[in-house]
Design a protein around this motif. Sequence first.
Motif, PDB file in Angstrom:
ATOM      1  N   GLY A  38       0.818  -1.210   0.000  1.00 53.86           N
ATOM      2  CA  GLY A  38       0.000   0.000   0.000  1.00 53.86           C
ATOM      3  C   GLY A  38       0.846   1.251   0.000  1.00 53.86           C
ATOM      4  O   GLY A  38       2.008   1.245   0.411  1.00 53.86           O
ATOM      5  N   THR A  39       0.260   2.324  -0.481  1.00 58.27           N
ATOM      6  CA  THR A  39       0.864   3.644  -0.388  1.00 58.27           C
ATOM      7  C   THR A  39      -0.115   4.528   0.367  1.00 58.27           C
ATOM      8  O   THR A  39      -1.259   4.685  -0.046  1.00 58.27           O
ATOM      9  N   PHE A  40       0.350   5.069   1.481  1.00 55.33           N
ATOM     10  CA  PHE A  40      -0.494   5.839   2.376  1.00 55.33           C
ATOM     11  C   PHE A  40      -0.108   7.313   2.272  1.00 55.33           C
ATOM     12  O   PHE A  40       1.028   7.684   2.548  1.00 55.33           O
ATOM     13  N   ARG A  41      -1.051   8.123   1.853  1.00 57.04           N
ATOM     14  CA  ARG A  41      -0.806   9.547   1.617  1.00 57.04           C
ATOM     15  C   ARG A  41      -0.973  10.349   2.913  1.00 57.04           C
ATOM     16  O   ARG A  41      -1.789   9.997   3.766  1.00 57.04           O
ATOM     17  N   LEU A  42      -0.194  11.422   2.995  1.00 56.73           N
ATOM     18  CA  LEU A  42      -0.201  12.300   4.161  1.00 56.73           C
ATOM     19  C   LEU A  42      -0.389  13.752   3.739  1.00 56.73           C
ATOM     20  O   LEU A  42       0.103  14.155   2.679  1.00 56.73           O
ATOM     21  N   ALA A  43      -1.049  14.514   4.578  1.00 55.46           N
ATOM     22  CA  ALA A  43      -1.070  15.969   4.469  1.00 55.46           C
ATOM     23  C   ALA A  43      -0.202  16.486   5.609  1.00 55.46           C
ATOM     24  O   ALA A  43      -0.343  16.050   6.753  1.00 55.46           O
ATOM     25  N   ILE A  44       0.697  17.404   5.289  1.00 51.01           N
ATOM     26  CA  ILE A  44       1.637  17.926   6.272  1.00 51.01           C
ATOM     27  C   ILE A  44       1.568  19.443   6.231  1.00 51.01           C
ATOM     28  O   ILE A  44       1.747  20.049   5.169  1.00 51.01           O
ATOM     29  N   ARG A  45       1.301  20.032   7.375  1.00 52.95           N
ATOM     30  CA  ARG A  45       1.233  21.495   7.472  1.00 52.95           C
ATOM     31  C   ARG A  45       2.216  21.958   8.545  1.00 52.95           C
ATOM     32  O   ARG A  45       2.109  21.550   9.700  1.00 52.95           O
ATOM     33  N   PHE A  46       3.186  22.758   8.130  1.00 53.74           N
ATOM     34  CA  PHE A  46       4.171  23.286   9.064  1.00 53.74           C
ATOM     35  C   PHE A  46       3.655  24.585   9.668  1.00 53.74           C
ATOM     36  O   PHE A  46       3.160  25.455   8.941  1.00 53.74           O
ATOM     37  N   PRO A  47       3.792  24.746  10.993  1.00 54.31           N
ATOM     38  CA  PRO A  47       3.405  26.015  11.601  1.00 54.31           C
ATOM     39  C   PRO A  47       4.439  27.091  11.271  1.00 54.31           C
ATOM     40  O   PRO A  47       5.586  26.770  10.929  1.00 54.31           O
ATOM     41  N   THR A  48       4.067  28.325  11.399  1.00 52.90           N
ATOM     42  CA  THR A  48       5.014  29.408  11.095  1.00 52.90           C
ATOM     43  C   THR A  48       6.183  29.425  12.070  1.00 52.90           C
ATOM     44  O   THR A  48       7.246  29.937  11.725  1.00 52.90           O
ATOM     45  N   ASP A  49       5.995  28.841  13.269  1.00 52.94           N
ATOM     46  CA  ASP A  49       7.093  28.807  14.230  1.00 52.94           C
ATOM     47  C   ASP A  49       7.821  27.456  14.254  1.00 52.94           C
ATOM     48  O   ASP A  49       8.475  27.115  15.224  1.00 52.94           O
ATOM     49  N   PHE A  50       7.729  26.697  13.142  1.00 53.30           N
ATOM     50  CA  PHE A  50       8.517  25.479  12.989  1.00 53.30           C
ATOM     51  C   PHE A  50       9.979  25.887  12.952  1.00 53.30           C
ATOM     52  O   PHE A  50      10.307  26.890  12.335  1.00 53.30           O
ATOM     53  N   PRO A  51      10.899  25.236  13.585  1.00 49.52           N
ATOM     54  CA  PRO A  51      10.853  23.903  14.190  1.00 49.52           C
ATOM     55  C   PRO A  51      10.520  23.899  15.688  1.00 49.52           C
ATOM     56  O   PRO A  51      10.672  22.878  16.345  1.00 49.52           O
ATOM     57  N   PRO A  55       4.992  19.835  13.122  1.00 53.72           N
ATOM     58  CA  PRO A  55       4.084  19.954  11.975  1.00 53.72           C
ATOM     59  C   PRO A  55       2.774  19.244  12.299  1.00 53.72           C
ATOM     60  O   PRO A  55       2.722  18.344  13.138  1.00 53.72           O
ATOM     61  N   ARG A  56       1.721  19.653  11.639  1.00 53.19           N
ATOM     62  CA  ARG A  56       0.419  18.990  11.749  1.00 53.19           C
ATOM     63  C   ARG A  56       0.391  17.975  10.615  1.00 53.19           C
ATOM     64  O   ARG A  56       0.467  18.323   9.442  1.00 53.19           O
ATOM     65  N   VAL A  57       0.335  16.692  10.977  1.00 55.96           N
ATOM     66  CA  VAL A  57       0.383  15.611   9.991  1.00 55.96           C
ATOM     67  C   VAL A  57      -0.848  14.742  10.163  1.00 55.96           C
ATOM     68  O   VAL A  57      -1.224  14.410  11.284  1.00 55.96           O
ATOM     69  N   HIS A  58      -1.488  14.411   9.064  1.00 55.58           N
ATOM     70  CA  HIS A  58      -2.564  13.423   9.124  1.00 55.58           C
ATOM     71  C   HIS A  58      -2.604  12.617   7.827  1.00 55.58           C
ATOM     72  O   HIS A  58      -2.163  13.080   6.782  1.00 55.58           O
TER      73      HIS A  58
END
Length: 144
Positions: A38-51, A55-58
């Motif tokens: 399987g290939t499992f897709r992710l959405a990744i959103r980095f906050p402006t104060d990363f690192p 990150p918000r990952v789902h």
Amino acid sequence: MENDPPPLCEARPVDPTKDMFNWVGSIRGPDDSPFQGGTFRLAIRFPTDFPFKPPRVHFTTRVYHPNISPQGDICLDILQDKWLPVLTIRTVLLSLCSLLTDPNPEHGLDNDILQVYRTNKKMYEENAKEWTKKYAMENQETLP
């Protein structure tokens, strides 16, 4: 990520010319696991104060897993209170690969799947294989 990509994983900005905070990623199901093939897709959103914040990952691909909610949310300590600024997206992806093959039975996001995992691992693996075939191979169905 480009110079040292993690095995089975990839991640990149959706549109590097417009938004470096919005990424997509994927994890290929590890061999000898119910997620193999399987290939499992992710959405990744980095906050402006990363690192300094994680990150918000789902997951956008459905996954039969006790630590992943039906909406794709992930129960992983480094994405919550155990985040450290030295961690990278590579670390996150490797941790997600590890989580796929080694669920945490103490903290579930899907109680039904958690109960199956705790009481009947054979059935858990069969269900995970079925979901992988249904949602993570070829004609992938993503979460709403």
